[in-house]
Scaffold this active site. Sequence first.
Site, mmCIF file in Angstrom:
data_model
loop_
_atom_site.group_PDB
_atom_site.id
_atom_site.type_symbol
_atom_site.label_atom_id
_atom_site.label_comp_id
_atom_site.label_asym_id
_atom_site.label_seq_id
_atom_site.Cartn_x
_atom_site.Cartn_y
_atom_site.Cartn_z
ATOM 1 N N HIS A 61 -10.295 52.165 32.954
ATOM 2 C CA HIS A 61 -8.919 51.632 32.874
ATOM 3 C C HIS A 61 -8.072 52.421 31.868
ATOM 4 C CE1 HIS A 61 -9.728 47.881 35.216
ATOM 5 N NE2 HIS A 61 -10.945 48.047 34.735
ATOM 6 N N ASN A 93 -8.676 41.842 37.843
ATOM 7 C CA ASN A 93 -8.397 42.975 38.721
ATOM 8 C C ASN A 93 -7.539 42.521 39.896
ATOM 9 O OD1 ASN A 93 -9.810 44.966 37.323
ATOM 10 N ND2 ASN A 93 -11.696 44.689 38.480
ATOM 11 N N HIS A 100 -9.921 41.217 25.701
ATOM 12 C CA HIS A 100 -11.308 40.791 25.540
ATOM 13 C C HIS A 100 -11.503 39.471 26.298
ATOM 14 C CE1 HIS A 100 -15.141 39.887 24.126
ATOM 15 N NE2 HIS A 100 -14.952 39.811 22.832
HETATM 16 FE FE1 HDE Z 1 -13.843 45.787 32.337
HETATM 17 N N1 HDE Z 1 -13.868 46.992 30.697
HETATM 18 N N2 HDE Z 1 -15.851 45.759 32.349
HETATM 19 N N3 HDE Z 1 -13.850 44.719 34.073
HETATM 20 N N4 HDE Z 1 -11.863 45.832 32.376
HETATM 21 C C1 HDE Z 1 -12.802 47.483 30.080
HETATM 22 O O1 HDE Z 1 -12.469 47.476 27.770
HETATM 23 C C2 HDE Z 1 -16.657 46.139 31.334
HETATM 24 C C3 HDE Z 1 -14.940 44.249 34.723
HETATM 25 C C4 HDE Z 1 -11.049 45.159 33.216
HETATM 26 O O2 HDE Z 1 -5.737 47.029 30.265
HETATM 27 C C5 HDE Z 1 -13.141 48.161 28.801
HETATM 28 O O3 HDE Z 1 -10.691 47.721 26.431
HETATM 29 C C6 HDE Z 1 -18.024 45.815 31.607
HETATM 30 C C7 HDE Z 1 -14.575 43.251 35.686
HETATM 31 C C8 HDE Z 1 -9.675 45.481 32.933
HETATM 32 O O4 HDE Z 1 -6.830 47.356 28.411
HETATM 33 C C9 HDE Z 1 -14.650 47.925 28.665
HETATM 34 C C10 HDE Z 1 -18.018 45.239 32.856
HETATM 35 C C11 HDE Z 1 -13.217 43.151 35.602
HETATM 36 C C12 HDE Z 1 -9.725 46.370 31.876
HETATM 37 C C13 HDE Z 1 -14.966 47.197 29.933
HETATM 38 C C14 HDE Z 1 -16.659 45.200 33.297
HETATM 39 C C15 HDE Z 1 -12.783 44.075 34.588
HETATM 40 C C16 HDE Z 1 -11.096 46.557 31.535
HETATM 41 C C17 HDE Z 1 -12.658 49.566 28.688
HETATM 42 C C18 HDE Z 1 -19.199 44.738 33.652
HETATM 43 C C19 HDE Z 1 -12.297 42.265 36.426
HETATM 44 C C20 HDE Z 1 -8.542 47.057 31.212
HETATM 45 C C21 HDE Z 1 -11.517 49.527 27.705
HETATM 46 C C22 HDE Z 1 -19.924 43.753 32.989
HETATM 47 C C23 HDE Z 1 -12.560 40.856 36.251
HETATM 48 C C24 HDE Z 1 -7.946 46.225 30.136
HETATM 49 C C25 HDE Z 1 -11.468 48.174 27.233
HETATM 50 C C26 HDE Z 1 -6.745 46.928 29.560
HETATM 51 C C27 HDE Z 1 -11.535 47.366 30.492
HETATM 52 C C28 HDE Z 1 -16.213 46.790 30.196
HETATM 53 C C29 HDE Z 1 -16.289 44.696 34.558
HETATM 54 C C30 HDE Z 1 -11.402 44.234 34.267
HETATM 55 C C31 HDE Z 1 -15.479 49.135 28.396
HETATM 56 C C32 HDE Z 1 -19.207 46.099 30.718
HETATM 57 C C33 HDE Z 1 -15.519 42.459 36.595
HETATM 58 C C34 HDE Z 1 -8.440 44.958 33.648
HETATM 59 O O5 HDE Z 1 -14.952 47.146 27.583
#
Ligand code: HDE
Length: 752
Positions: free
Chosen positions: A113, A194, A385
């Site tokens: 992202h 999402n 978060h």
């Molecule tokens: Fe994320 N995801 N994600 N994700 N995600 C990040 O956090 C992660 C997942 C989503 O505009 C990271 O700050 C793991 C699902 C959005 O700043 C990180 C898993 C969904 C955004 C991270 C998922 C999301 C992130 C990278 C599996 C939809 C952007 C930078 C367990 C429900 C937020 C950050 C923004 C961002 C980890 C799966 C949505 C690395 C480990 C499912 C919208 O922490």
Amino acid sequence: MPEDTHDADDGENRPDATDGGTADDSQPSSESSRTGTSGDGDDVDENSKREQLDTVRESSEEEALTTDHGVKIDDTDNSLTAGERGPTIMEDFHFREKMTQFDHESIPERVVHARGTGAHGYFQPYEDPDLGEYDDVSELTKASFLQDPGRKTPVFTRFSTVVGSRGSADTVRDVRGFATKFYTEEGNWDLVGNNIPVFFIQDAMEFPDLVHAIKPEPDDGTPQASAAHDTFWDFASLKPEITHMIMWVLSGRALPRAYRMMQGFGVHTFRLVNDDGDATFVKFHWTPKLDTSQLVWDETQKIAGKNPDFNRMDLYDVIEEGYEPEWELGVQLFDEEDAAEFDFDVLDPTKIVPETEVPVRPIGRMVLNETPDNFFAEVEQVAFHPGNVVPGIDFSNDPLLQGRLFSYQDTQLNRFGSANWDEIPINRPIAERHNNQRAGFMRQEINQGKASYKPNSIGDDDPREVPEEEGGYEHYAEKISGEKIRNRSESFQNHFEQARLFWNSMTDAEEQNIVDAAHFELGKVDRMEIRERMVYDLFNNVDHEFAKRVAEGIGVEPPEVPGDEMSTHDAEDPALSIEGRRDADTIETRKIAILVDDGFDGDHLETVRSTLQDEGARVKVVSKALGDKESEAGDAVEADKSHVTTESVLFDAVFVPGGEDHVDALLDQGDAKHFVAEAFKHKKPIAAIGEGTELLEAVELPDVEIAANGETISSDGVVTSHGDDLEAFAERFVDAIAEHRHWGRNPKDVPA
Ligand code: HDE
């Protein structure tokens, strides 16, 4: 309609946001923008975040240039040197500070992202929510910001792509992030969702593998922002649980027309908890007021070159122009007993709860009405978060969600290099904060008092814990028993039924889009065994015909019999189809081009332009060069764009007025013909009147009927007229635009 000062098509330099690039009277008004008041003039709670941000807003207008320490600077262009042509002197504190600051002015981009944009706004519960058996949300949740319709809670929303780096193109095929920070009076709630309601994997443990597979390949570092390569499809073909999400990613959902025209989903099952400690399972849905809308694939690829900032600029520009993008927040509610009845597990993030089973209940709306002042300080530094919840909102045991609760805090430590990322203005809650964590890199607050531990007698035992009845967060007391195991639940195994539900719910054109997308994505995969696995092991279990259609385009022998796990399920859910769920009859904010050269019919132009503008569309006059064009009657109209600076892919529809000389000129311009032909190829509404129809005939739009004398007709989204009733013609064009794209056109039979 007066000019908008910045335009989403070309990335041209824009004036400062404060110097007039804002709303004008002919646009839907943005009374609340920057004033901190709502449209009806009431004082609103959204002020609280704005006021907080105001305390750190700095303007450098008419201010002396200083060092970071406040010393005024007399020359910022020349280093301090020993003699006119001598070496630079270390003593030059201004040089050292300027250069050090610059050397450190980027932070690590998000590991996923990374590419995104954001805006401020507010959330407001509905005055009279249609909550069915629940008369009042307090039955469901004690979250106070959801209770009081008069209260506007400030929000900041960031939209993003997932795979590409910070500078990658906006219009790639990808999931879009939809993350909202609610600055409630009880603390921040981050709904980090999402635009697709399911996910690729079921357990957070798999996330690093998924991301390694989809990001650029580790040896050559390509491709950027794309899934179309061997490592991703290798991973996918070995993970049957990915199938449902793959269907969504191959569909138009992964090619949104605009961030403000896409749905958002919390994805996981969460819990709402009321004052009595009773919990209800919940899925969160954002529904855009302007309908969900998509681009077409060929168009997205061209936009990626013409304007890689297409979605970013769209959001910024519409808000600056005075439009206020709006979404409805809805909830699907079900309890443990309902969950036990479903033939899927509500803790499995590769599953939706179909709207045919549990309807979405609207509970409020989000309006985005203010652009950021500083992209770095606000969009780059906002940190979400999913673990940020407020009393009344709680988690489920979805193993993907549980893993996210660790990952987001951890990743912010990497991005900010400090546990104090929550003190940065954009992340800071409006709720008061008091605790004994008082140190760390870049600490902003100056806490007073000797005691920073608990229990203490020196500081009167402050800050105090707060019992649940007074607002203290209490986790839902779920009964859990079990053995410590590493295992995937049997209830998570049904991988194809909902993928098939999705496929069944598509229109013919949407099915074809999915097949075409599979041809592109898998067509880029070099290894035959990966392509075969995708067809035989995944797609053939979704739908046999679908698998055969994909196979035919990628050199794979079509499967002879349906897959073993082939479901007989033929249920449909219209809510899954972009076309199926379309109901907003509006052309608001759509961008319409009018092709013009000298000698155009001024009545045609003015009538159509004003009708479109009255309906809220954004209209641009496009010609071969900038400058004034003269109508038949000698009136001047200024071209907003030239064929050098814009393209049909940057518009939603095109209109060609009549006028003999003007049409003769257009007939000599390849760019004008290409404009119309490409708009047709991309299924866009086209209108022409009088001599203007000759341009359409010259382009030879296939299977399109053009109006004869006295007629006004609409044929597959192409509206033509040789009649006198200009208003009626303009209205027909409005109707064609309201339909977004005209999918009946044969995708293979195009003039461009
Ligand atoms: Fe994320 N995801 N994600 N994700 N995600 C990040 O956090 C992660 C997942 C989503 O505009 C990271 O700050 C793991 C699902 C959005 O700043 C990180 C898993 C969904 C955004 C991270 C998922 C999301 C992130 C990278 C599996 C939809 C952007 C930078 C367990 C429900 C937020 C950050 C923004 C961002 C980890 C799966 C949505 C690395 C480990 C499912 C919208 O922490």
